[in-house]
Design a protein around this motif. Structure first.
Motif, PDB file in Angstrom:
ATOM      1  N   GLU A 128    -105.995 -37.398  31.319  1.00  0.00           N
ATOM      2  CA  GLU A 128    -106.918 -36.313  31.657  1.00  0.00           C
ATOM      3  C   GLU A 128    -108.364 -36.782  31.768  1.00  0.00           C
ATOM      4  N   LEU A 129    -108.636 -38.056  31.514  1.00  0.00           N
ATOM      5  CA  LEU A 129    -110.025 -38.522  31.487  1.00  0.00           C
ATOM      6  C   LEU A 129    -110.708 -38.381  32.839  1.00  0.00           C
ATOM      7  N   THR A 184    -114.390 -43.406  19.987  1.00  0.00           N
ATOM      8  CA  THR A 184    -113.596 -42.575  20.894  1.00  0.00           C
ATOM      9  C   THR A 184    -114.395 -42.247  22.149  1.00  0.00           C
ATOM     10  N   GLN A 185    -115.670 -41.884  21.958  1.00  0.00           N
ATOM     11  CA  GLN A 185    -116.530 -41.561  23.099  1.00  0.00           C
ATOM     12  C   GLN A 185    -116.785 -42.789  23.959  1.00  0.00           C
ATOM     13  N   VAL A 226    -111.233 -34.810  34.274  1.00  0.00           N
ATOM     14  CA  VAL A 226    -112.318 -34.066  33.635  1.00  0.00           C
ATOM     15  C   VAL A 226    -113.654 -34.417  34.281  1.00  0.00           C
ATOM     16  N   GLY A 254    -113.759 -43.516  26.047  1.00  0.00           N
ATOM     17  CA  GLY A 254    -113.585 -42.552  27.120  1.00  0.00           C
ATOM     18  C   GLY A 254    -114.574 -42.756  28.255  1.00  0.00           C
ATOM     19  N   THR A 284    -112.989 -33.650  26.545  1.00  0.00           N
ATOM     20  CA  THR A 284    -111.841 -32.768  26.314  1.00  0.00           C
ATOM     21  C   THR A 284    -112.058 -31.402  26.962  1.00  0.00           C
ATOM     22  N   ASP A 342    -118.368 -34.241  27.473  1.00  0.00           N
ATOM     23  CA  ASP A 342    -117.258 -33.562  26.808  1.00  0.00           C
ATOM     24  C   ASP A 342    -115.962 -33.997  27.495  1.00  0.00           C
TER      25      ASP A 342
END
Length: 502
Positions: free
Chosen positions: A46-47, A251-252, A50, A255, A15, A13
């Protein structure tokens, strides 16, 4: 398709909200430059936080990330290519806003254009996976490669290309409507397109009924659009879901691959500073630290220089509490930050700037540092410290790690010792590990003969020089602050003499 480069059984996750106290931890450990260095792209700030601030506690998951990162260090273009390719795929979707609308027809057109733009990146990704990923050593990258090869085979991509062409409806939209028993027409049912021959395309089908709307027949055009949208409604939703899945996949992929790209950037920075790294070992919960040659992460990144390394030798009775004392400006806070940073890196599945690092996992990491504002005189400073510590205690669980730097120094030694000792004793009793920097001699000797306590003292040479090394040693009643005063006075006198000569 699943990426699963960060977890073996699920996608991360990316986000997720950061845990409470993260901002304090970043400030206390001076991790701002480190996080900036690890940012793989300007829109992924923020990656890495997290991932770092949601630490792993399972040894197998930590080792799995280490293996992926080891492959990335051996062949940096593996994760860099995945990151760049996913970025280009997402970039291809930037023009889809022009197809926006509220009708099924516009939704279908938007989704079809999106899937069509994804086709070249999908083919490139399939080729890269077959050529580079399926043969790597780490399970994470190898499994991703096999999933991509199995899913994105040539037949599937060819069928997808044909489907995109059919969704353009070059021969028009064919529907069928059934007459209900009431005599009313049911919902239009979309029919698959017919194979169109050259003869049919040129002369039309025999017996085909046609009609044309008169010019300016707005009501007829609206009715025809309504019929078309009714027929395309279910198909548009299905194609849109397929497009959203592809969008979510890239997107995943960007990331999760981006986290390893950030690790590579940090590794290169440490290498430029002359700081070596090791793969940390995950000890069982409750086992003592075993640390050799640990360097300060924030100093290496910020200054680009090799810091003075330090050790934390395991004690037979364990090290549930580590007490750092000794000379002012001797490197105690630096070592405290080094331990906290190393623990975060280790539980993120990363390398650690040390010769050897072995530690049990901590479900949570908390910091209670004296702030610059607390150095200034004034009422309410102790209340602020107590309020912050109260929030930390509320979040603590068994196995957590709490870093305390000159806590409760806003009051006198007697009161500060009583407050700190009560809190530390309660934390230890609930299985929380504590690393404490203090200049309260009364507080330090409170733990002098207690099992499970490790004492380190900042080294001071005979001439008052600080070596910035911390060595095993019992606390002393002085922190040698007079050395700093004399050094400041000597510097001031030297400056005044120079001014007079000028």
């Amino acid at each position: 398709m699943k990426v699963r480069l960060l977890f073996p059984d699920r996608d991360a996750d990316l986000t997720a909200a950061l845990p409470d106290g993260t901002d304090d931890l970043i400030a206390d450990l001076d991790l701002g430059p480190v996080l900036e260095m690890m940012r793989p792209d300007r829109d992924l700030a923020e990656l890495c936080p997290v991932v770092l601030f949601h630490p792993l506690t399972d040894a197998d998951e930590i080792v799995r990330r280490q293996q992926i990162l080891a492959d990335a260090l051996a062949e940096p273009d593996l994760v860099q290519t995945l990151f760049d390719l996913a970025g280009r795929a997402l970039q291809s979707q930037r023009g889809l806003w022009m197809y926006g609308g509220r009708t099924a027809d516009s939704l279908l057109v938007k989704a079809r254009h999106g899937i069509e733009a994804f086709l070249p990146p999908l083919r490139e990704l399939a080729g890269f996976a077959a050529a580079r990923l399926v043969g790597v050593r780490s399970a994470g990258l190898s499994e991703l490669g096999h999933r991509l090869v199995d899913t994105l085979d040539a037949g599937y991509l060819d069928d997808l290309t044909v489907l995109v062409r059919q969704l353009q409806f070059p021969d028009g939209v064919r529907t069928r409507v059934r007459v209900q028993p009431t005599g009313l027409l049911g919902r239009p049912e979309l029919l698959p397109p017919r194979a169109v021959s050259w003869w049919t395309h040129r002369f039309g089908r025999p017996g085909r009924v046609r009609f044309e709307l008169p010019d300016r027949d707005e009501a007829g055009a609206q009715a025809l659009d309504a019929l078309r949208n009714d027929a395309l409604y279910e198909l548009a939703l299905t194609v849109d879901r397929a497009h959203e899945r592809l969008l979510a996949f890239f997107t995943q992929l960007r990331g999760e691959a981006g986290f390893y790209v950030g690790c590579l950037q940090l590794y290169r920075r440490l290498a430029d500073a002359g700081v070596g790294v090791c793969w940390p070992e995950v000890a069982a919960s409750g086992e003592p630290w075993d640390v050799e040659g640990l360097s300060s992460l924030n100093i290496a990144v910020r200054e680009g220089a090799r810091p003075v390394p330090n050790d934390l030798v395991p004690q037979p009775s364990g090290s549930q509490l580590v007490v750092l004392t000794g000379a002012n400006q001797g490197g105690k806070t630096t070592f405290l930050r080094s331990l906290g940073s190393a623990q975060l890196l280790a539980q993120a599945g990363m390398f650690v700037p040390a010769v050897r690092y072995r530690s049990g996992p901590a479900p949570g990491l908390h910091s209670h540092f004296r702030s610059a504002e607390q150095d200034a005189p004034g009422a309410g400073k102790l209340a602020e410290e107590l309020d912050r510590m109260s929030r930390i205690v509320d979040r603590c669980r068994a196995g957590d790690l709490v870093l305390m730097n000159e806590s409760f120094s806003s009051t006198d030694e007697l009161q500060g010792t009583f407050i700190a000792a009560d809190i530390i004793d309660a934390l230890l009793a609930h299985g929380v590990r504590v690393v404490l920097v203090t200049h309260f001699h009364r507080l330090a000797v409170h733990y002098l003969d207690r099992p499970g306590v490790t004492f380190l003292r900042a080294e001071r040479l005979d001439d008052g020089t600080r070596s910035h090394r911390l060595l095993p040693g019992a606390p002393q009643p002085t922190s040698h602050a007079l050395d700093i005063f004399q050094q400041a006075m000597s510097s001031s006198t030297s400056n005044e003499t120079s001014e007079r000569r000028l």
